[in-house]
Scaffold this motif. Structure first.
Motif, short mmCIF file in Angstrom:
data_model
loop_
_atom_site.label_atom_id
_atom_site.label_comp_id
_atom_site.label_asym_id
_atom_site.label_seq_id
_atom_site.Cartn_x
_atom_site.Cartn_y
_atom_site.Cartn_z
N PHE A 59 -20.43 7.39 -5.19
CA PHE A 59 -19.45 8.47 -5.40
C PHE A 59 -19.70 8.95 -6.82
O PHE A 59 -19.18 8.38 -7.78
CB PHE A 59 -18.02 7.93 -5.23
N VAL A 62 -20.40 6.23 -9.45
CA VAL A 62 -19.70 4.98 -9.10
C VAL A 62 -20.15 4.52 -7.71
O VAL A 62 -20.12 5.30 -6.76
CB VAL A 62 -18.17 5.19 -9.09
N ALA A 65 -17.87 -1.14 -4.22
CA ALA A 65 -18.15 -2.55 -4.49
C ALA A 65 -18.58 -3.29 -3.23
O ALA A 65 -18.19 -2.94 -2.12
CB ALA A 65 -16.90 -3.20 -5.08
N LEU A 72 -17.33 -11.41 -4.32
CA LEU A 72 -15.99 -10.91 -4.62
C LEU A 72 -15.08 -12.07 -5.06
O LEU A 72 -14.32 -11.94 -6.03
CB LEU A 72 -15.40 -10.22 -3.38
N VAL A 87 -6.56 -4.53 -4.33
CA VAL A 87 -6.39 -3.67 -3.15
C VAL A 87 -5.13 -2.81 -3.30
O VAL A 87 -5.16 -1.60 -3.10
CB VAL A 87 -6.32 -4.52 -1.86
N LEU A 98 -9.50 0.23 -11.52
CA LEU A 98 -10.79 0.45 -10.87
C LEU A 98 -11.09 1.94 -10.87
O LEU A 98 -10.19 2.78 -10.96
CB LEU A 98 -10.73 -0.08 -9.42
N ASN A 99 -12.39 2.25 -10.76
CA ASN A 99 -12.80 3.66 -10.73
C ASN A 99 -12.43 4.30 -9.41
O ASN A 99 -12.43 3.66 -8.36
CB ASN A 99 -14.31 3.74 -10.93
N TRP A 105 -3.64 0.92 -2.68
CA TRP A 105 -3.22 1.01 -1.28
C TRP A 105 -1.75 0.71 -1.07
O TRP A 105 -1.26 0.77 0.06
CB TRP A 105 -4.10 0.10 -0.42
N LEU A 109 -0.59 0.43 2.76
CA LEU A 109 -0.71 -0.87 3.43
C LEU A 109 0.40 -1.77 2.92
O LEU A 109 0.73 -1.74 1.74
CB LEU A 109 -2.05 -1.53 3.07
#
Ligand code: HEC
Length: 126
Positions: A59, A62, A65, A72, A87, A98-99, A105, A109
């Motif tokens: 992206f 970036v 991951a 992880l 997350v 994070l980028n 979420w 979620l």
């Protein structure tokens, strides 16, 4: 006589090991569901992190991951709560955002759903 005592002890021991520990049923009821996690992952995460979790989709500058074990898990100090924060809040292991385009979420979620996804991620191995 000795045989009878042995038999009684054996029976007692088998009964004890067969009995569920108190709280086991509850723990199972609330433990994450890998199958649900797999479905949620396919619906929400696979398009960026790939079906196998390997990531690597670009992206701009970036890359998405790699979400597979053990990488992880090592990055997040084997701490599912830190992965959960990644997350839900899009924060890395050091609490740094994070980028994009990784979303937070939270709100999309539930914590339970995110835990299901994380349980599924533990099954993906590089
Ligand atoms: C729109 C694309 C996109 C979607 C959809 C997406 N991600 Fe990401 N994700 C990324 C990118 C890109 C990164 C890398 C961000 C960075 O390097 O700072 C990332 C990073 C992560 C990280 C941090 C990994 C690390 O090594 O620090 C986790 C965990 C993660 N994503 C989990 C998920 C989960 C679970 C879902 C599905 C609910 C999801 N992502 C959906 C693009 C996405």
């Amino acid at each position: 006589m000795r045989q009878a005592i042995k038999a009684a002890l054996f029976l007692a021991a088998s009964l004890l090991t067969a009995l569920p520990l108190p709280g086991t049923a509850l723990a199972q009821a609330s433990s994450p569901d890998v199958a649900t996690g797999a479905t949620l992952y396919a619906d929400h995460c696979a398009k960026c992190h790939m079906a196998n979790g390997a990531g690597g989709k670009m992206f701009g500058s970036v890359a998405s991951a790699d979400l597979r074990a053990p990488g992880l898990e090592q990055t997040y100090h084997n701490n599912d709560n830190l992965i959960l924060r990644a997350v839900l809040e899009a924060k890395d292991q050091d609490d740094v955002p994070l980028n994009k385009p990784m979303h937070a979420w939270k709100g999309k979620l539930t914590t339970t759903q995110a835990r299901d996804i994380i349980a599924y991620l533990h099954t993906l191995r590089s």
